[in-house]
Design an enzyme around this catalytic site. Structure first.
Site, short mmCIF file in Angstrom:
data_model
loop_
_atom_site.label_atom_id
_atom_site.label_comp_id
_atom_site.label_asym_id
_atom_site.label_seq_id
_atom_site.Cartn_x
_atom_site.Cartn_y
_atom_site.Cartn_z
N GLY A 137 0.78 -1.23 0.00
CA GLY A 137 0.00 0.00 0.00
C GLY A 137 0.81 1.28 0.00
O GLY A 137 0.28 2.35 0.30
N GLU B 238 4.87 -6.23 1.77
CA GLU B 238 4.54 -6.81 0.46
C GLU B 238 3.98 -5.74 -0.48
O GLU B 238 2.80 -5.78 -0.83
CB GLU B 238 3.57 -8.00 0.62
CG GLU B 238 2.41 -7.71 1.55
CD GLU B 238 1.51 -8.90 1.81
OE1 GLU B 238 1.95 -10.04 1.69
OE2 GLU B 238 0.34 -8.65 2.17
N CYS C 291 -17.36 2.03 -27.40
CA CYS C 291 -18.63 2.74 -27.54
C CYS C 291 -19.27 2.94 -26.18
O CYS C 291 -20.37 2.45 -25.90
CB CYS C 291 -19.56 1.94 -28.44
SG CYS C 291 -18.76 1.47 -29.97
N TYR D 211 -1.14 -2.75 -12.24
CA TYR D 211 -2.60 -2.64 -12.28
C TYR D 211 -3.04 -1.91 -13.55
O TYR D 211 -3.82 -0.95 -13.49
CB TYR D 211 -3.13 -1.91 -11.04
CG TYR D 211 -2.72 -2.52 -9.72
CD1 TYR D 211 -3.35 -3.68 -9.27
CD2 TYR D 211 -1.73 -1.96 -8.94
CE1 TYR D 211 -2.99 -4.24 -8.04
CE2 TYR D 211 -1.37 -2.52 -7.71
CZ TYR D 211 -2.01 -3.66 -7.27
OH TYR D 211 -1.67 -4.21 -6.07
N GLY E 174 3.26 -3.70 -3.97
CA GLY E 174 3.03 -4.07 -5.37
C GLY E 174 3.17 -2.87 -6.27
O GLY E 174 4.16 -2.69 -6.98
C1 LIG Z 1 -2.92 -5.79 -3.18
C2 LIG Z 1 -2.24 -6.23 -1.96
C3 LIG Z 1 -0.92 -5.82 -1.69
C4 LIG Z 1 -0.19 -4.82 -2.56
O1 LIG Z 1 -0.77 -3.56 -2.47
P1 LIG Z 1 -0.12 -2.31 -3.25
O2 LIG Z 1 -1.07 -1.20 -3.00
O3 LIG Z 1 -0.04 -2.71 -4.69
O4 LIG Z 1 1.22 -2.08 -2.66
C5 LIG Z 1 -0.29 -6.33 -0.59
N1 LIG Z 1 -0.93 -7.21 0.24
C6 LIG Z 1 -2.19 -7.61 0.03
C7 LIG Z 1 -2.82 -8.57 0.97
C8 LIG Z 1 -2.89 -7.13 -1.07
O5 LIG Z 1 -4.15 -7.51 -1.26
#
Ligand SMILES: *Cc1c(COP(=O)(O)O)cnc(C)c1O
Length: 379
Positions: free
Chosen positions: A221, A255, A330, A359, A257
Protein backbone atom coordinates in the site's frame (compact mmCIF):
# COMPACT_ATOMS: atom_id res chain seq x y z
CA UNK A 1 15.98 4.05 -21.39
CA UNK A 2 14.77 6.35 -24.20
CA UNK A 3 11.07 5.47 -24.03
CA UNK A 4 10.02 8.36 -26.28
CA UNK A 5 12.54 7.37 -28.94
CA UNK A 6 11.33 3.79 -28.83
CA UNK A 7 7.67 4.91 -28.91
CA UNK A 8 8.29 7.14 -31.93
CA UNK A 9 10.18 4.39 -33.73
CA UNK A 10 7.50 1.74 -33.25
CA UNK A 11 5.77 0.73 -36.45
CA UNK A 12 2.15 1.87 -36.52
CA UNK A 13 1.08 -1.78 -36.90
CA UNK A 14 2.57 -2.47 -33.46
CA UNK A 15 0.26 0.07 -31.78
CA UNK A 16 -1.07 0.14 -29.18
CA UNK A 17 1.93 -1.22 -27.33
CA UNK A 18 2.96 -1.84 -23.76
CA UNK A 19 6.61 -0.98 -23.27
CA UNK A 20 8.54 -1.97 -20.14
CA UNK A 21 11.94 -0.73 -19.05
CA UNK A 22 13.14 -3.91 -17.38
CA UNK A 23 16.64 -2.69 -16.50
CA UNK A 24 15.23 0.55 -15.06
CA UNK A 25 12.82 -1.55 -13.03
CA UNK A 26 15.69 -3.63 -11.65
CA UNK A 27 17.54 -0.50 -10.64
CA UNK A 28 14.40 0.82 -8.90
CA UNK A 29 13.86 -2.44 -7.00
CA UNK A 30 17.52 -2.58 -6.03
CA UNK A 31 17.11 0.96 -4.63
CA UNK A 32 14.11 -0.10 -2.54
CA UNK A 33 15.87 -3.13 -1.12
CA UNK A 34 19.02 -1.09 -0.38
CA UNK A 35 16.95 1.58 1.40
CA UNK A 36 15.47 -1.15 3.62
CA UNK A 37 18.72 -3.07 4.18
CA UNK A 38 18.76 -4.74 7.59
CA UNK A 39 15.06 -4.00 7.94
CA UNK A 40 11.95 -5.83 6.78
CA UNK A 41 11.91 -8.64 4.25
CA UNK A 42 10.36 -7.46 0.99
CA UNK A 43 7.87 -9.73 -0.78
CA UNK A 44 6.53 -8.38 -4.09
CA UNK A 45 2.71 -8.53 -4.48
CA UNK A 46 2.43 -10.31 -7.85
CA UNK A 47 -1.10 -9.09 -8.52
CA UNK A 48 0.32 -5.64 -9.39
CA UNK A 49 2.01 -7.13 -12.47
CA UNK A 50 2.94 -10.78 -12.85
CA UNK A 51 4.34 -10.68 -16.41
CA UNK A 52 7.21 -13.17 -16.56
CA UNK A 53 9.97 -10.66 -17.49
CA UNK A 54 8.75 -8.32 -14.74
CA UNK A 55 8.63 -11.12 -12.15
CA UNK A 56 12.12 -12.28 -13.09
CA UNK A 57 13.54 -8.75 -12.81
CA UNK A 58 11.87 -8.08 -9.45
CA UNK A 59 12.53 -11.61 -8.20
CA UNK A 60 16.29 -11.13 -8.51
CA UNK A 61 16.21 -8.55 -5.69
CA UNK A 62 13.30 -9.18 -3.33
CA UNK A 63 13.09 -11.85 -0.62
CA UNK A 64 9.94 -13.44 -2.00
CA UNK A 65 6.65 -13.11 -3.87
CA UNK A 66 3.13 -12.73 -2.45
CA UNK A 67 0.40 -14.39 -4.52
CA UNK A 68 -3.35 -13.97 -4.14
CA UNK A 69 -4.80 -16.93 -6.07
CA UNK A 70 -4.04 -20.47 -7.17
CA UNK A 71 -3.49 -19.10 -10.67
CA UNK A 72 -0.84 -16.66 -9.48
CA UNK A 73 0.71 -19.37 -7.34
CA UNK A 74 1.09 -21.80 -10.25
CA UNK A 75 2.35 -19.00 -12.52
CA UNK A 76 4.97 -17.78 -10.03
CA UNK A 77 6.13 -21.37 -9.42
CA UNK A 78 6.63 -21.74 -13.20
CA UNK A 79 8.46 -18.43 -13.70
CA UNK A 80 10.46 -18.44 -10.43
CA UNK A 81 10.62 -22.08 -9.32
CA UNK A 82 12.80 -21.35 -6.29
CA UNK A 83 11.14 -18.18 -4.99
CA UNK A 84 9.84 -18.01 -1.44
CA UNK A 85 6.08 -17.58 -1.79
CA UNK A 86 3.37 -16.32 0.55
CA UNK A 87 -0.22 -17.14 -0.40
CA UNK A 88 -2.96 -14.70 0.67
CA UNK A 89 -6.32 -13.46 -0.50
CA UNK A 90 -9.96 -13.97 0.47
CA UNK A 91 -12.09 -16.85 -0.82
CA UNK A 92 -9.42 -19.53 -1.28
CA UNK A 93 -10.98 -22.73 -2.60
CA UNK A 94 -10.16 -26.22 -1.31
CA UNK A 95 -8.39 -26.84 -4.61
CA UNK A 96 -6.20 -23.76 -4.04
CA UNK A 97 -5.43 -24.73 -0.45
CA UNK A 98 -4.32 -28.20 -1.56
CA UNK A 99 -2.26 -26.61 -4.34
CA UNK A 100 -0.53 -24.48 -1.68
CA UNK A 101 0.33 -27.62 0.29
CA UNK A 102 1.45 -29.49 -2.82
CA UNK A 103 3.56 -26.68 -4.32
CA UNK A 104 5.11 -25.91 -0.96
CA UNK A 105 4.38 -22.28 -0.23
CA UNK A 106 6.34 -20.81 2.62
CA UNK A 107 3.44 -19.03 4.34
CA UNK A 108 -0.33 -19.11 3.98
CA UNK A 109 -2.13 -15.95 5.07
CA UNK A 110 -5.38 -17.19 6.57
CA UNK A 111 -8.48 -15.03 6.15
CA UNK A 112 -11.09 -16.74 8.34
CA UNK A 113 -11.51 -19.49 10.95
CA UNK A 114 -13.36 -21.63 8.40
CA UNK A 115 -10.55 -21.24 5.88
CA UNK A 116 -8.12 -22.31 8.61
CA UNK A 117 -10.14 -25.51 9.20
CA UNK A 118 -10.13 -26.27 5.48
CA UNK A 119 -6.39 -25.54 5.32
CA UNK A 120 -5.82 -28.07 8.12
CA UNK A 121 -7.79 -30.64 6.06
CA UNK A 122 -5.81 -29.77 2.92
CA UNK A 123 -2.50 -30.21 4.74
CA UNK A 124 -3.67 -33.61 6.05
CA UNK A 125 -4.88 -34.67 2.61
CA UNK A 126 -1.58 -33.68 0.97
CA UNK A 127 0.48 -35.02 3.89
CA UNK A 128 2.38 -31.72 4.18
CA UNK A 129 3.10 -29.25 6.98
CA UNK A 130 2.13 -25.63 6.42
CA UNK A 131 3.17 -22.42 8.18
CA UNK A 132 0.46 -19.82 8.60
CA UNK A 133 0.02 -16.17 9.41
CA UNK A 134 -3.44 -15.11 10.50
CA UNK A 135 -4.67 -11.95 8.81
CA UNK A 136 -6.02 -9.30 11.12
CA UNK A 137 -8.49 -6.60 10.14
CA UNK A 138 -8.22 -3.71 12.60
CA UNK A 139 -11.18 -1.38 12.47
CA UNK A 140 -10.63 2.35 12.35
CA UNK A 141 -10.30 5.32 10.06
CA UNK A 142 -7.75 4.94 7.30
CA UNK A 143 -7.17 8.67 6.79
CA UNK A 144 -5.52 9.51 3.49
CA UNK A 145 -5.86 6.00 2.07
CA UNK A 146 -6.63 5.57 -1.64
CA UNK A 147 -8.27 2.24 -0.84
CA UNK A 148 -9.19 1.08 2.66
CA UNK A 149 -9.36 -2.69 3.01
CA UNK A 150 -12.45 -2.59 5.16
CA UNK A 151 -14.99 -5.37 4.88
CA UNK A 152 -14.21 -9.04 4.33
CA UNK A 153 -10.40 -8.93 4.48
CA UNK A 154 -8.92 -10.87 7.35
CA UNK A 155 -10.46 -11.21 10.81
CA UNK A 156 -11.31 -8.63 13.39
CA UNK A 157 -9.74 -9.16 16.83
CA UNK A 158 -12.87 -10.90 18.16
CA UNK A 159 -12.96 -13.44 15.31
CA UNK A 160 -9.23 -14.10 15.15
CA UNK A 161 -9.37 -15.64 18.65
CA UNK A 162 -11.37 -18.52 17.16
CA UNK A 163 -8.24 -19.57 15.25
CA UNK A 164 -6.30 -20.66 18.32
CA UNK A 165 -8.33 -23.79 19.22
CA UNK A 166 -8.40 -24.78 15.52
CA UNK A 167 -4.60 -24.48 15.34
CA UNK A 168 -4.21 -26.43 18.57
CA UNK A 169 -6.10 -29.34 16.98
CA UNK A 170 -4.20 -29.17 13.65
CA UNK A 171 -0.81 -30.89 13.94
CA UNK A 172 0.10 -30.10 10.33
CA UNK A 173 -0.27 -26.32 10.80
CA UNK A 174 2.13 -24.01 12.60
CA UNK A 175 1.23 -20.45 13.59
CA UNK A 176 4.18 -18.20 12.71
CA UNK A 177 2.66 -14.78 13.12
CA UNK A 178 0.23 -12.15 11.95
CA UNK A 179 -0.50 -10.60 8.56
CA UNK A 180 -2.08 -7.18 8.03
CA UNK A 181 -2.78 -5.12 4.92
CA UNK A 182 -5.17 -2.40 5.96
CA UNK A 183 -5.06 0.20 3.19
CA UNK A 184 -3.37 1.32 -0.02
CA UNK A 185 -1.97 4.65 -1.13
CA UNK A 186 -0.33 5.72 2.14
CA UNK A 187 2.66 8.03 2.49
CA UNK A 188 5.44 7.32 5.01
CA UNK A 189 3.90 8.95 8.12
CA UNK A 190 0.47 7.38 7.50
CA UNK A 191 1.96 3.96 6.82
CA UNK A 192 4.21 4.08 9.88
CA UNK A 193 1.25 5.14 12.06
CA UNK A 194 -0.65 2.14 10.73
CA UNK A 195 2.30 -0.18 11.39
CA UNK A 196 2.46 1.05 15.00
CA UNK A 197 -1.21 0.20 15.39
CA UNK A 198 -0.70 -3.30 13.94
CA UNK A 199 2.37 -3.98 16.09
CA UNK A 200 0.64 -2.71 19.23
CA UNK A 201 -2.11 -5.24 18.65
CA UNK A 202 -0.04 -8.12 17.26
CA UNK A 203 2.78 -8.32 19.80
CA UNK A 204 0.68 -9.05 22.91
CA UNK A 205 -1.64 -11.31 20.91
CA UNK A 206 1.29 -13.36 19.59
CA UNK A 207 2.90 -13.52 23.03
CA UNK A 208 -0.35 -14.80 24.49
CA UNK A 209 -0.62 -17.34 21.68
CA UNK A 210 2.87 -18.55 22.59
CA UNK A 211 4.51 -17.80 19.23
CA UNK A 212 8.26 -17.58 19.69
CA UNK A 213 10.22 -15.30 17.30
CA UNK A 214 7.04 -14.20 15.55
CA UNK A 215 6.70 -12.81 12.05
CA UNK A 216 4.60 -9.77 11.35
CA UNK A 217 3.71 -9.01 7.75
CA UNK A 218 2.76 -5.34 7.57
CA UNK A 219 1.31 -5.48 4.05
CA UNK A 220 1.79 -3.18 1.06
CA UNK A 221 0.00 0.00 0.00
CA UNK A 222 2.94 2.40 -0.39
CA UNK A 223 1.68 5.63 -1.99
CA UNK A 224 1.81 6.23 -5.73
CA UNK A 225 0.70 9.66 -6.97
CA UNK A 226 -0.55 9.63 -10.57
CA UNK A 227 -0.92 13.42 -10.50
CA UNK A 228 2.79 13.81 -9.63
CA UNK A 229 4.77 11.00 -11.28
CA UNK A 230 8.06 12.42 -9.98
CA UNK A 231 6.90 12.31 -6.33
CA UNK A 232 7.98 8.87 -5.27
CA UNK A 233 7.41 7.02 -2.01
CA UNK A 234 10.33 7.90 0.28
CA UNK A 235 11.83 4.43 0.79
CA UNK A 236 14.90 5.62 2.77
CA UNK A 237 12.70 7.58 5.23
CA UNK A 238 10.36 4.61 5.49
CA UNK A 239 13.27 2.22 6.14
CA UNK A 240 14.61 4.49 8.86
CA UNK A 241 11.23 4.90 10.57
CA UNK A 242 10.51 1.20 10.34
CA UNK A 243 13.86 0.22 11.84
CA UNK A 244 12.98 2.27 14.93
CA UNK A 245 9.87 0.08 15.36
CA UNK A 246 11.66 -3.24 14.86
CA UNK A 247 12.64 -5.64 17.62
CA UNK A 248 15.45 -8.17 17.39
CA UNK A 249 13.31 -11.18 18.34
CA UNK A 250 10.86 -10.89 15.46
CA UNK A 251 10.78 -10.74 11.66
CA UNK A 252 9.01 -7.89 9.90
CA UNK A 253 7.90 -8.32 6.31
CA UNK A 254 6.22 -6.02 3.78
CA UNK A 255 4.54 -6.81 0.46
CA UNK A 256 4.37 -3.77 -1.83
CA UNK A 257 3.03 -4.07 -5.37
CA UNK A 258 2.11 -0.84 -7.14
CA UNK A 259 5.05 1.26 -5.88
CA UNK A 260 7.45 -1.45 -7.13
CA UNK A 261 6.39 -1.82 -10.76
CA UNK A 262 4.15 1.12 -11.74
CA UNK A 263 6.87 3.49 -12.96
CA UNK A 264 8.52 1.23 -15.53
CA UNK A 265 5.65 0.48 -17.90
CA UNK A 266 4.12 2.70 -20.63
CA UNK A 267 1.07 2.34 -22.84
CA UNK A 268 1.92 3.75 -26.25
CA UNK A 269 -0.68 4.57 -28.88
CA UNK A 270 -1.58 7.19 -31.48
CA UNK A 271 -4.35 9.66 -32.29
CA UNK A 272 -6.92 8.35 -34.80
CA UNK A 273 -9.27 11.32 -34.94
CA UNK A 274 -9.87 14.73 -33.43
CA UNK A 275 -13.16 16.60 -33.26
CA UNK A 276 -15.23 18.95 -31.18
CA UNK A 277 -18.61 18.03 -29.79
CA UNK A 278 -20.76 20.56 -27.91
CA UNK A 279 -17.74 22.83 -27.51
CA UNK A 280 -15.48 20.17 -26.04
CA UNK A 281 -12.46 18.82 -27.95
CA UNK A 282 -11.90 15.10 -28.15
CA UNK A 283 -8.93 13.07 -29.35
CA UNK A 284 -9.88 9.51 -30.20
CA UNK A 285 -6.96 7.18 -29.57
CA UNK A 286 -6.24 3.71 -30.86
CA UNK A 287 -7.01 1.35 -27.95
CA UNK A 288 -8.53 2.64 -24.73
CA UNK A 289 -9.57 1.56 -21.26
CA UNK A 290 -9.95 -2.09 -22.35
CA UNK A 291 -6.12 -2.01 -22.43
CA UNK A 292 -5.48 0.57 -19.73
CA UNK A 293 -8.31 0.48 -17.22
CA UNK A 294 -6.37 2.30 -14.50
CA UNK A 295 -7.84 5.80 -15.13
CA UNK A 296 -11.38 4.35 -15.15
CA UNK A 297 -10.95 2.44 -11.88
CA UNK A 298 -9.11 5.23 -10.11
CA UNK A 299 -11.20 7.96 -11.73
CA UNK A 300 -8.14 10.05 -12.57
CA UNK A 301 -6.49 11.67 -15.59
CA UNK A 302 -3.77 9.27 -16.58
CA UNK A 303 -0.40 11.03 -17.01
CA UNK A 304 0.77 11.12 -20.64
CA UNK A 305 2.89 13.01 -23.12
CA UNK A 306 2.25 13.54 -26.82
CA UNK A 307 5.03 13.15 -29.40
CA UNK A 308 4.76 14.51 -32.94
CA UNK A 309 3.91 11.80 -35.45
CA UNK A 310 3.62 11.69 -39.23
CA UNK A 311 1.37 14.42 -40.72
CA UNK A 312 -1.18 13.44 -43.34
CA UNK A 313 -3.30 15.72 -45.55
CA UNK A 314 -6.60 16.88 -44.02
CA UNK A 315 -5.67 15.34 -40.69
CA UNK A 316 -7.38 17.35 -37.94
CA UNK A 317 -5.58 18.91 -35.00
CA UNK A 318 -6.31 21.07 -31.99
CA UNK A 319 -4.21 23.78 -30.42
CA UNK A 320 -4.29 25.79 -27.20
CA UNK A 321 -7.36 24.24 -25.69
CA UNK A 322 -8.35 21.51 -23.28
CA UNK A 323 -8.67 18.08 -24.88
CA UNK A 324 -10.28 14.90 -23.61
CA UNK A 325 -8.43 11.72 -24.60
CA UNK A 326 -10.79 8.83 -25.26
CA UNK A 327 -10.42 5.33 -26.66
CA UNK A 328 -12.28 3.29 -29.30
CA UNK A 329 -14.97 1.84 -27.05
CA UNK A 330 -18.63 2.74 -27.54
CA UNK A 331 -19.10 3.99 -24.00
CA UNK A 332 -18.70 7.46 -22.47
CA UNK A 333 -16.62 5.81 -19.74
CA UNK A 334 -13.76 5.13 -22.15
CA UNK A 335 -11.85 8.22 -21.00
CA UNK A 336 -8.11 8.17 -20.34
CA UNK A 337 -7.65 11.84 -19.44
CA UNK A 338 -10.21 14.66 -19.32
CA UNK A 339 -9.94 18.34 -20.34
CA UNK A 340 -6.15 18.48 -20.43
CA UNK A 341 -4.86 21.82 -21.80
CA UNK A 342 -2.61 21.06 -24.78
CA UNK A 343 -0.59 23.36 -26.97
CA UNK A 344 -1.09 21.18 -29.99
CA UNK A 345 -2.28 17.66 -30.74
CA UNK A 346 -2.49 16.25 -34.25
CA UNK A 347 -3.95 13.08 -35.73
CA UNK A 348 -1.03 10.66 -36.04
CA UNK A 349 0.76 11.94 -32.92
CA UNK A 350 2.04 9.31 -30.56
CA UNK A 351 0.60 9.39 -27.05
CA UNK A 352 2.69 7.79 -24.32
CA UNK A 353 0.87 7.04 -21.07
CA UNK A 354 3.28 6.73 -18.16
CA UNK A 355 2.80 4.79 -14.90
CA UNK A 356 1.33 1.80 -16.69
CA UNK A 357 3.59 -0.85 -15.13
CA UNK A 358 1.16 -1.97 -12.39
CA UNK A 359 -2.60 -2.64 -12.28
CA UNK A 360 -2.82 -1.64 -15.95
CA UNK A 361 -3.09 -4.29 -18.69
CA UNK A 362 -3.77 -7.06 -16.13
CA UNK A 363 -6.84 -5.34 -14.62
CA UNK A 364 -8.39 -4.39 -17.99
CA UNK A 365 -11.41 -5.95 -19.70
CA UNK A 366 -9.49 -7.09 -22.79
CA UNK A 367 -12.33 -8.83 -24.59
CA UNK A 368 -14.78 -5.95 -24.70
CA UNK A 369 -15.53 -4.91 -28.35
CA UNK A 370 -12.96 -7.38 -29.76
CA UNK A 371 -10.37 -4.77 -30.72
CA UNK A 372 -6.88 -6.19 -31.34
CA UNK A 373 -4.61 -6.67 -28.33
CA UNK A 374 -1.58 -4.42 -27.83
CA UNK A 375 1.94 -5.64 -28.57
CA UNK A 376 4.40 -6.08 -25.69
CA UNK A 377 8.02 -4.96 -25.51
CA UNK A 378 10.36 -5.69 -22.60
CA UNK A 379 13.51 -3.60 -22.98
C1 LIG B 1 -2.92 -5.79 -3.18
C2 LIG B 1 -2.24 -6.23 -1.96
C3 LIG B 1 -0.92 -5.82 -1.69
C4 LIG B 1 -0.19 -4.82 -2.56
O1 LIG B 1 -0.77 -3.56 -2.47
P1 LIG B 1 -0.12 -2.31 -3.25
O2 LIG B 1 -1.07 -1.20 -3.00
O3 LIG B 1 -0.04 -2.71 -4.69
O4 LIG B 1 1.22 -2.08 -2.66
C5 LIG B 1 -0.29 -6.33 -0.59
N1 LIG B 1 -0.93 -7.21 0.24
C6 LIG B 1 -2.19 -7.61 0.03
C7 LIG B 1 -2.82 -8.57 0.97
C8 LIG B 1 -2.89 -7.13 -1.07
O5 LIG B 1 -4.15 -7.51 -1.26
Amino acid sequence: MDVDGFATGLDRAALPAYVYDVSGLEEHVRGIVTALAGGPEVFYAAKANADAPVLRAVGRHVAGIEVASGGELAHVRRVLPHARVAFGGPGKTDHELRLAARLGVERVHVESPYELRRLADAAEAEDRDLDVLVRVNLAGERAGAALAMTGPFGMDPALIGECLPILAAAPRLRLCGVHAHLASGLDVPALIAQHREVLAWARPWLAQAGVARPEINLGGGMAVDYAAPEDRFDWPAYGKALSSLARPDETLRIEPGRAVTVYHGWYVTDVLDIKTAHDAAYAVLRGGTHHLRTPATKNHDHPFRALPGPRTPHAPYVHDRPVTLVGQLCTPKDVLARDIPLERLHVGDRVVFAMAGAYAWNISHHGFLMHPAPTFHYL
